[in-house]
Enzyme design. Structure first.
Site, PDB file in Angstrom:
ATOM      1  N   HIS A   1       0.756  -1.240   0.011  1.00 46.23           N
ATOM      2  CA  HIS A   1       0.091   0.026   0.172  1.00 46.23           C
ATOM      3  C   HIS A   1       1.059   1.329   0.025  1.00 46.23           C
ATOM      4  O   HIS A   1       1.827   1.345   0.921  1.00 46.23           O
ATOM      5  CB  HIS A   1      -0.735  -0.021   1.221  1.00 46.23           C
ATOM      6  CG  HIS A   1      -1.721   1.310   1.282  1.00 46.23           C
ATOM      7  ND1 HIS A   1      -2.838   1.519   0.711  1.00 46.23           N
ATOM      8  CD2 HIS A   1      -1.512   2.406   1.839  1.00 46.23           C
ATOM      9  CE1 HIS A   1      -3.340   2.599   0.913  1.00 46.23           C
ATOM     10  NE2 HIS A   1      -2.490   3.329   1.737  1.00 46.23           N
TER      11      HIS A   1
ATOM     12  N   ASP B   1     -15.299   2.377   7.485  1.00 44.86           N
ATOM     13  CA  ASP B   1     -14.309   3.308   6.958  1.00 44.86           C
ATOM     14  C   ASP B   1     -14.563   3.983   5.985  1.00 44.86           C
ATOM     15  O   ASP B   1     -14.167   5.465   6.059  1.00 44.86           O
ATOM     16  CB  ASP B   1     -13.087   2.309   6.709  1.00 44.86           C
ATOM     17  CG  ASP B   1     -12.001   3.345   6.070  1.00 44.86           C
ATOM     18  OD1 ASP B   1     -11.325   3.988   6.773  1.00 44.86           O
ATOM     19  OD2 ASP B   1     -11.590   3.058   4.740  1.00 44.86           O
TER      20      ASP B   1
ATOM     21  N   ARG C   1     -14.653  12.561   7.471  1.00 45.92           N
ATOM     22  CA  ARG C   1     -13.301  13.439   7.576  1.00 45.92           C
ATOM     23  C   ARG C   1     -12.849  14.169   6.493  1.00 45.92           C
ATOM     24  O   ARG C   1     -12.125  15.377   6.795  1.00 45.92           O
ATOM     25  CB  ARG C   1     -12.241  12.160   8.021  1.00 45.92           C
ATOM     26  CG  ARG C   1     -12.514  11.372   9.135  1.00 45.92           C
ATOM     27  CD  ARG C   1     -11.599  10.236   9.289  1.00 45.92           C
ATOM     28  NE  ARG C   1     -10.133  10.570   9.058  1.00 45.92           N
ATOM     29  CZ  ARG C   1      -9.474   9.720   8.186  1.00 45.92           C
ATOM     30  NH1 ARG C   1      -9.941   8.623   7.573  1.00 45.92           N
ATOM     31  NH2 ARG C   1      -8.389   9.897   8.076  1.00 45.92           N
TER      32      ARG C   1
ATOM     33  N   SER D   1      -7.914   3.761   9.127  1.00 42.10           N
ATOM     34  CA  SER D   1      -8.515   3.702   7.898  1.00 42.10           C
ATOM     35  C   SER D   1      -7.779   2.898   6.925  1.00 42.10           C
ATOM     36  O   SER D   1      -8.472   1.821   6.218  1.00 42.10           O
ATOM     37  CB  SER D   1      -8.545   5.153   7.294  1.00 42.10           C
ATOM     38  OG  SER D   1      -9.123   5.267   6.169  1.00 42.10           O
TER      39      SER D   1
ATOM     40  N   LYS E   1      -8.682  -1.830   6.033  1.00 47.01           N
ATOM     41  CA  LYS E   1      -9.125  -2.303   4.774  1.00 47.01           C
ATOM     42  C   LYS E   1      -7.907  -3.510   4.302  1.00 47.01           C
ATOM     43  O   LYS E   1      -8.158  -4.377   3.737  1.00 47.01           O
ATOM     44  CB  LYS E   1      -9.165  -1.311   3.660  1.00 47.01           C
ATOM     45  CG  LYS E   1     -10.245  -0.131   3.652  1.00 47.01           C
ATOM     46  CD  LYS E   1     -10.352   0.776   2.636  1.00 47.01           C
ATOM     47  CE  LYS E   1      -9.243   1.851   2.536  1.00 47.01           C
ATOM     48  NZ  LYS E   1      -9.179   2.767   3.409  1.00 47.01           N
TER      49      LYS E   1
END
Length: 426
Positions: free
Chosen positions: A83, A164, A171, A186, A190
């Site tokens: 990620h 989320d 947010r 967050s 995931k």
């Protein structure tokens, strides 16, 4: 029995929330019992007061529990994912996923679309005719189990950490995106729900990144690695520089073409370097230590996996990529050395040209973007092309050129070279 007001007041006053309070408020928000304005107030309290590691871990677990949890640990090959926190010209996922698959791992890569100045992996891949981002879990498992493919890049399903998705939307409009506990949870909710066996994080910092300072990036990386450890997910984070764009392109189809260059054994040195560094980290976590990913770029097997991966998701790997209808060049007004190229300015200009979106749901132009002919440290001569701008809407050129002009300078002395990867957190 917990209630929203007492939970908001507890965090407002700097108290540590209990596991029951966290479970209740996340579940209640997901089901609509906790109102948006109440969760907005709690998010602001968390931004101002922070969370302990235990609170953040429990918050992450509660968001995972709000939806489906996948499990790919039983695949024929060890599953490992990457990620990135996002940047300008960050196309690394595209060559990385097939490369790591070519080395013997399975890569279940759930990605997103771009927003603001950062590009989205799914937007880039959707510039390939026929390619589709939405896959079922059965489709993902079939592709990941295929010995000729082994990698998938797709959108996260609606049932994956729905809390989320709902909280992020709040947010984004309440000035609470910057909260490290909320940001870390967050991302990790995931990734943990995705069901991979291990995870490598590319946490960027600098002008073109969400985190502007190395210190902030290190804090975020540490929080995410700890969340992975708490969930039993082996996680490593690299801190990488995003002061200047990665590679020589920014924009959807332009970045796909550059990624293909990398898979064919070429491409810009910084893109190749980061791809290989991340690949080696992923393979180490997956327990694959007898393969050098550089060899898989050189022998063409990574390119074969790319073609198979694109075809498995309905795309035509032989199709021509979209090209913008109009181009305009920016040339050097004087000779010297390019001393600065600000990633944020490039990213905003790319969005203005139509390659990005200002709001979720905006359409993007697949052929729009910017090609860079020079990077900081390169010598340039007067009249030399520095940038080529691409768009279908030529009335956007003036604004993009003006934005870009604030982000580069030519001087007499080359800047000191700086490393691409500056730290590792494990």
């Amino acid at each position: 029995m917990p209630d929203a007001i007492s939970i908001i007041m507890a965090k407002r006053d700097g108290h540590v929330l209990s596991e029951d309070q966290i479970d209740w408020v996340v579940d209640g928000f997901t089901r609509g019992i906790v109102a948006d304005e109440q969760m907005s107030a709690l998010a602001m309290a968390i931004l101002l007061r922070g969370m302990t590691r235990a609170e953040t871990s429990r918050w992450t677990a509660a968001m995972i529990a709000s939806g489906q949890r996948l499990d790919f640990t039983d695949l024929p090959a060890p599953a490992v994912d990457k990620h990135s926190t996002g940047g300008v010209g960050d196309k690394i996922t595209l060559p990385l996923a097939p490369l790591v698959a070519a080395c013997g791992a399975a890569v279940p890569q759930l990605s997103g679309r771009g927003l603001g100045h950062t590009g989205g992996t799914l937007d880039k891949l959707e510039s390939i005719p026929g390619w589709r981002a939405d896959l079922s879990t059965a489709d993902m498992r079939r592709i990941l189990s295929d010995p000729d493919v082994g990698a998938v890049i797709c959108a996260a399903g609606a049932d994956l950490a729905p809390a989320d998705k709902k909280l992020y939307a709040l947010r984004d409009v309440t000035g609470t995106v910057e909260s490290i506990p909320l940001l870390a949870s967050s991302i990790m909710s995931k990734k943990i729900a995705e069901g991979t066996g291990s995870l490598v994080l590319d946490v960027k910092f600098g002008a073109g990144a969400f985190m502007k300072t190395r210190e902030g990036a290190h804090e975020l990386a540490t929080a995410m690695v700890e969340l992975g450890r708490d969930a039993g997910l082996p996680t490593v984070a690299l801190l990488t520089a995003m002061q200047t764009p990665l590679g020589l392109t920014a924009g959807n189809a332009l970045e796909v073409a550059e990624s293909i260059d990398v898979l064919q054994g070429g491409g810009p040195a910084d893109v190749v370097e980061l791809t290989l560094v991340l690949a080696r980290e992923m393979l180490e976590l997956a327990g694959i230590r007898d393969v050098d990913p550089a060899d898989r770029l050189a022998d063409g097997s990574a390119m074969d996996r790319w073609r198979a991966m694109i075809a498995a998701q309905g795309g035509d790997p032989n199709a021509s990529l979209p090209r913008a209808k109009h181009t305009e060049v920016v040339t050097a007004p004087e000779s010297g050395v390019l001393t600065e190229l600000d990633a944020m300015a490039v990213g905003i200009a790319v969005r203005q040209l139509g390659a990005g979106r200002a709001r979720q749901g905006d359409a993007v132009q697949f052929g729009a973007g910017i090609e860079l002919a020079a990077k900081p440290g390169d010598k340039v001569r007067r009249g030399q092309v520095l940038f080529t701008l691409h768009t279908d809407t030529p009335d956007t050129f003036a604004g993009a050129v003006e934005t870009l002009a604030s982000g580069w300078t030519i001087g007499s002395d080359a800047p000191a070279p700086s490393p691409l990867v500056v730290d590792r957190v494990s």
